[in-house]
Design a protein around this motif. Structure first.
Motif, PDB file in Angstrom:
ATOM      1  N   ARG A 115      -2.658  -4.744  13.965  1.00  0.00           N
ATOM      2  CA  ARG A 115      -3.712  -4.776  15.267  1.00  0.00           C
ATOM      3  C   ARG A 115      -4.905  -4.044  14.887  1.00  0.00           C
ATOM      4  NH1 ARG A 115      -7.466  -5.447  17.593  1.00  0.00           N
ATOM      5  NH2 ARG A 115      -8.144  -5.714  19.649  1.00  0.00           N
ATOM      6  N   ALA A 116      -4.515  -2.747  14.254  1.00  0.00           N
ATOM      7  CA  ALA A 116      -5.621  -1.507  14.015  1.00  0.00           C
ATOM      8  C   ALA A 116      -6.342  -2.050  12.625  1.00  0.00           C
ATOM      9  CB  ALA A 116      -4.889  -0.296  13.684  1.00  0.00           C
ATOM     10  N   PHE A 117      -5.671  -2.599  11.558  1.00  0.00           N
ATOM     11  CA  PHE A 117      -6.496  -2.957  10.164  1.00  0.00           C
ATOM     12  C   PHE A 117      -6.802  -4.272   9.977  1.00  0.00           C
ATOM     13  CE2 PHE A 117      -4.144   1.035   9.828  1.00  0.00           C
ATOM     14  CZ  PHE A 117      -5.180   1.776   9.047  1.00  0.00           C
ATOM     15  N   VAL A 118      -6.253  -5.236  10.483  1.00  0.00           N
ATOM     16  CA  VAL A 118      -6.406  -6.530  10.101  1.00  0.00           C
ATOM     17  C   VAL A 118      -8.023  -7.186  10.538  1.00  0.00           C
ATOM     18  CG1 VAL A 118      -5.814  -8.951  10.238  1.00  0.00           C
ATOM     19  CG2 VAL A 118      -4.106  -7.247   9.626  1.00  0.00           C
ATOM     20  N   PRO A 119      -8.068  -6.671  11.767  1.00  0.00           N
ATOM     21  CA  PRO A 119      -9.716  -7.181  12.242  1.00  0.00           C
ATOM     22  C   PRO A 119     -10.769  -6.790  11.196  1.00  0.00           C
ATOM     23  CG  PRO A 119      -8.292  -6.415  13.963  1.00  0.00           C
ATOM     24  CD  PRO A 119      -7.748  -6.234  12.954  1.00  0.00           C
ATOM     25  N   GLY A 120     -10.776  -5.783  10.554  1.00  0.00           N
ATOM     26  CA  GLY A 120     -11.530  -5.208   9.615  1.00  0.00           C
ATOM     27  C   GLY A 120     -11.520  -6.144   8.351  1.00  0.00           C
ATOM     28  N   MET A 121     -10.509  -6.485   8.057  1.00  0.00           N
ATOM     29  CA  MET A 121     -10.228  -7.405   6.884  1.00  0.00           C
ATOM     30  C   MET A 121     -10.755  -8.777   6.977  1.00  0.00           C
ATOM     31  SD  MET A 121      -6.336  -6.885   5.935  1.00  0.00           S
ATOM     32  CE  MET A 121      -5.633  -5.187   5.307  1.00  0.00           C
ATOM     33  N   LEU A 122     -10.737  -9.289   8.349  1.00  0.00           N
ATOM     34  CA  LEU A 122     -11.352 -10.488   8.828  1.00  0.00           C
ATOM     35  C   LEU A 122     -12.878 -10.400   8.698  1.00  0.00           C
ATOM     36  CD1 LEU A 122      -8.977 -11.601  11.775  1.00  0.00           C
ATOM     37  CD2 LEU A 122      -9.058 -12.796   9.399  1.00  0.00           C
ATOM     38  N   GLU A 123     -13.412  -9.302   9.193  1.00  0.00           N
ATOM     39  CA  GLU A 123     -14.785  -9.058   9.156  1.00  0.00           C
ATOM     40  C   GLU A 123     -15.347  -8.944   7.828  1.00  0.00           C
ATOM     41  OE1 GLU A 123     -18.243  -5.975  11.030  1.00  0.00           O
ATOM     42  OE2 GLU A 123     -15.971  -5.960  11.669  1.00  0.00           O
ATOM     43  N   ALA A 124     -14.685  -8.209   6.777  1.00  0.00           N
ATOM     44  CA  ALA A 124     -15.079  -8.161   5.320  1.00  0.00           C
ATOM     45  C   ALA A 124     -14.769  -9.588   4.661  1.00  0.00           C
ATOM     46  CB  ALA A 124     -14.072  -7.036   4.747  1.00  0.00           C
ATOM     47  N   GLY A 125     -13.843 -10.400   5.108  1.00  0.00           N
ATOM     48  CA  GLY A 125     -13.748 -11.702   4.597  1.00  0.00           C
ATOM     49  C   GLY A 125     -12.679 -11.696   3.371  1.00  0.00           C
ATOM     50  N   LYS A 126     -11.667 -10.612   3.534  1.00  0.00           N
ATOM     51  CA  LYS A 126     -10.559 -10.953   2.399  1.00  0.00           C
ATOM     52  C   LYS A 126      -9.656  -9.679   2.866  1.00  0.00           C
ATOM     53  CE  LYS A 126     -12.977  -7.512  -0.626  1.00  0.00           C
ATOM     54  NZ  LYS A 126     -13.224  -6.952  -1.907  1.00  0.00           N
ATOM     55  N   GLY A 127      -8.564  -9.939   2.382  1.00  0.00           N
ATOM     56  CA  GLY A 127      -7.412  -8.924   2.500  1.00  0.00           C
ATOM     57  C   GLY A 127      -6.097  -9.463   2.190  1.00  0.00           C
ATOM     58  N   ASP A 128      -4.912  -8.568   2.223  1.00  0.00           N
ATOM     59  CA  ASP A 128      -3.789  -8.912   1.931  1.00  0.00           C
ATOM     60  C   ASP A 128      -2.808  -8.114   2.803  1.00  0.00           C
ATOM     61  OD1 ASP A 128      -2.951 -10.608  -0.297  1.00  0.00           O
ATOM     62  OD2 ASP A 128      -4.448  -9.574  -1.135  1.00  0.00           O
ATOM     63  N   VAL A 129      -1.900  -8.679   3.754  1.00  0.00           N
ATOM     64  CA  VAL A 129      -1.102  -7.939   4.228  1.00  0.00           C
ATOM     65  C   VAL A 129       0.395  -8.179   4.057  1.00  0.00           C
ATOM     66  CG1 VAL A 129       0.010  -7.805   6.739  1.00  0.00           C
ATOM     67  CG2 VAL A 129      -2.505  -8.037   6.521  1.00  0.00           C
ATOM     68  N   VAL A 130       1.040  -7.148   3.611  1.00  0.00           N
ATOM     69  CA  VAL A 130       2.702  -7.356   3.309  1.00  0.00           C
ATOM     70  C   VAL A 130       3.811  -6.729   4.313  1.00  0.00           C
ATOM     71  CG1 VAL A 130       4.145  -6.997   1.455  1.00  0.00           C
ATOM     72  CG2 VAL A 130       1.637  -7.467   1.081  1.00  0.00           C
ATOM     73  N   LEU A 131       4.539  -7.514   4.723  1.00  0.00           N
ATOM     74  CA  LEU A 131       5.586  -7.013   5.655  1.00  0.00           C
ATOM     75  C   LEU A 131       6.688  -6.627   5.037  1.00  0.00           C
ATOM     76  CD1 LEU A 131       4.583  -8.813   9.111  1.00  0.00           C
ATOM     77  CD2 LEU A 131       3.736  -6.675   8.095  1.00  0.00           C
ATOM     78  N   ILE A 132       7.467  -5.495   4.965  1.00  0.00           N
ATOM     79  CA  ILE A 132       8.764  -5.456   4.258  1.00  0.00           C
ATOM     80  C   ILE A 132       9.918  -5.887   5.359  1.00  0.00           C
ATOM     81  CG2 ILE A 132      10.393  -4.028   2.986  1.00  0.00           C
ATOM     82  CD1 ILE A 132       7.576  -4.510   1.820  1.00  0.00           C
ATOM     83  N   SER A 133      10.652  -7.111   4.909  1.00  0.00           N
ATOM     84  CA  SER A 133      11.723  -7.349   6.032  1.00  0.00           C
ATOM     85  C   SER A 133      12.787  -7.273   5.191  1.00  0.00           C
ATOM     86  CB  SER A 133      11.652  -8.896   6.286  1.00  0.00           C
ATOM     87  OG  SER A 133      12.631  -9.557   7.013  1.00  0.00           O
ATOM     88  N   SER A 134      13.950  -7.873   5.405  1.00  0.00           N
ATOM     89  CA  SER A 134      15.268  -7.795   4.761  1.00  0.00           C
ATOM     90  C   SER A 134      16.096  -8.958   4.580  1.00  0.00           C
ATOM     91  CB  SER A 134      16.065  -6.647   5.722  1.00  0.00           C
ATOM     92  OG  SER A 134      17.504  -6.672   5.258  1.00  0.00           O
ATOM     93  N   VAL A 135      16.985  -9.167   3.805  1.00  0.00           N
ATOM     94  CA  VAL A 135      17.732 -10.256   4.087  1.00  0.00           C
ATOM     95  C   VAL A 135      18.669 -10.522   5.213  1.00  0.00           C
ATOM     96  CG1 VAL A 135      18.088 -10.418   1.215  1.00  0.00           C
ATOM     97  CG2 VAL A 135      19.709  -9.109   2.489  1.00  0.00           C
ATOM     98  N   ALA A 136      18.743  -9.340   6.055  1.00  0.00           N
ATOM     99  CA  ALA A 136      19.199  -9.248   7.231  1.00  0.00           C
ATOM    100  C   ALA A 136      18.769 -10.227   8.200  1.00  0.00           C
ATOM    101  CB  ALA A 136      19.438  -7.947   7.926  1.00  0.00           C
ATOM    102  N   ALA A 137      17.466 -10.510   7.992  1.00  0.00           N
ATOM    103  CA  ALA A 137      16.508 -11.526   8.818  1.00  0.00           C
ATOM    104  C   ALA A 137      17.260 -12.771   9.070  1.00  0.00           C
ATOM    105  CB  ALA A 137      15.150 -11.445   8.473  1.00  0.00           C
ATOM    106  N   GLY A 138      17.533 -13.276  10.306  1.00  0.00           N
ATOM    107  CA  GLY A 138      18.206 -14.554  10.398  1.00  0.00           C
ATOM    108  C   GLY A 138      19.549 -14.424  10.131  1.00  0.00           C
ATOM    109  N   GLN A 139      20.165 -13.343   9.920  1.00  0.00           N
ATOM    110  CA  GLN A 139      21.488 -13.401   9.119  1.00  0.00           C
ATOM    111  C   GLN A 139      22.361 -12.489  10.352  1.00  0.00           C
ATOM    112  OE1 GLN A 139      23.267 -14.625   6.564  1.00  0.00           O
ATOM    113  NE2 GLN A 139      25.097 -13.961   7.645  1.00  0.00           N
ATOM    114  N   ALA A 140      23.073 -12.952  11.392  1.00  0.00           N
ATOM    115  CA  ALA A 140      23.880 -12.345  12.108  1.00  0.00           C
ATOM    116  C   ALA A 140      25.130 -11.583  11.454  1.00  0.00           C
ATOM    117  CB  ALA A 140      24.287 -13.292  13.308  1.00  0.00           C
ATOM    118  N   TYR A 141      25.450 -10.471  11.761  1.00  0.00           N
ATOM    119  CA  TYR A 141      26.833  -9.683  11.147  1.00  0.00           C
ATOM    120  C   TYR A 141      27.032  -8.670  12.053  1.00  0.00           C
ATOM    121  CZ  TYR A 141      23.269  -6.431   9.349  1.00  0.00           C
ATOM    122  OH  TYR A 141      22.245  -5.426   9.157  1.00  0.00           O
ATOM    123  N   PRO A 142      28.588  -8.393  12.267  1.00  0.00           N
ATOM    124  CA  PRO A 142      28.751  -7.238  13.102  1.00  0.00           C
ATOM    125  C   PRO A 142      28.056  -5.918  12.928  1.00  0.00           C
ATOM    126  CG  PRO A 142      30.736  -8.585  12.124  1.00  0.00           C
ATOM    127  CD  PRO A 142      29.571  -8.936  11.401  1.00  0.00           C
TER     128      PRO A 142
END
Length: 235
Positions: A115-142
């Motif tokens: 919310r803080a940084f992406v609006p400025g990228m849109l205004e500038a007309g370029k940008g990259d956003v990278v989110l660090i997830s995990s193989v745990a996403a979508g993987q239920a385990y005890p």
């Protein structure tokens, strides 16, 4: 052809250690100045990296970080959300206050950075956003319900953001398997280590290099999801 990143500017949350720190080293080597946000910052960072103490769970802290970055480097065109924390608790026995801390760090912290940084990228007309997830996403385990839920949510957030900002801003998710960092030492609950899991481990540098691969793609090409694991990891 891969693109040269020189001339770009980056923000990395969780950049003081682990995958975030390894990425800071990769970016500064590529002559990309980096604003490094973390609660625990190392005594030294590579040349080209500027440290900022920032608790991503606090909206006021992110507002102050954004203002400082905007004043000192202008609008960044790379945002990498690497700040995160693990927890290993049974749902019927765990501590909801700790669960809330994980949600605030892994999910709300990332949302606030977007919310803080992406609006400025849109205004500038370029940008990259990278989110660090995990193989745990979508993987239920005890004992992994809370952590896996936050990482699953991040992948939904990433796809939503991709659709909202295309084609101006590229959005990538990097989902590592077991990685040899201080992640396990900083887990709120649980006693696992990279060794005890028994699959072997990636290095933080290997994960950082996969992020650089996505960032170096030519304009018009988006690498939206990368999963990497130790070859022996079962899920």
């Amino acid at each position: 052809m891969v693109q040269d990143l020189e001339g770009r500017k980056a923000v990395v949350s969780g950049g003081g250690s682990g995958i975030g720190r390894a990425l800071v080293e990769e970016l500064t080597t590529a002559k990309v100045p980096v604003a490094v946000a973390d609660l625990d910052l190392p005594h030294t960072l590579p040349a080209g990296a500027t440290p900022y103490t920032c608790d991503v769970t606090q909206g006021t802290a992110i507002d102050a970080f954004f203002a400082a970055v905007h004043q000192q480097m202008g609008t960044p065109d790379i945002l990498v959300c690497s700040a995160g924390q693990g927890i290993h608790e049974k749902l019927t026995e765990g501590d909801p206050e700790k669960w809330q801390q994980i949600i605030n760090t892994n999910l709300m912290g990332t949302l606030r950075m977007i919310r803080a940084f992406v609006p400025g990228m849109l205004e500038a007309g370029k940008g990259d956003v990278v989110l660090i997830s995990s193989v745990a996403a979508g993987q239920a385990y005890p004992y992994g319900g809370i952590y896996a839920a936050t990482k699953t949510a991040l992948q939904v957030i990433a796809e939503t953001l991709r659709q909202e900002v295309l084609p101006t801003v590229r959005v990538s998710v990097v989902a590592p398997g077991v990685t040899d960092t201080n992640f396990f030492q900083n887990t709120l609950s649980g006693s696992q280590t990279a060794e005890s899991i028994g699959y072997g481990a990636l290095s933080a540098q290997q994960v950082a290099q996969s992020i650089m691969y996505a960032l170096r793609q030519p304009p018009g090409v988006a690498i939206n999801h990368i999963t990497l694991r130790p070859a022996a990891q079962a899920f």
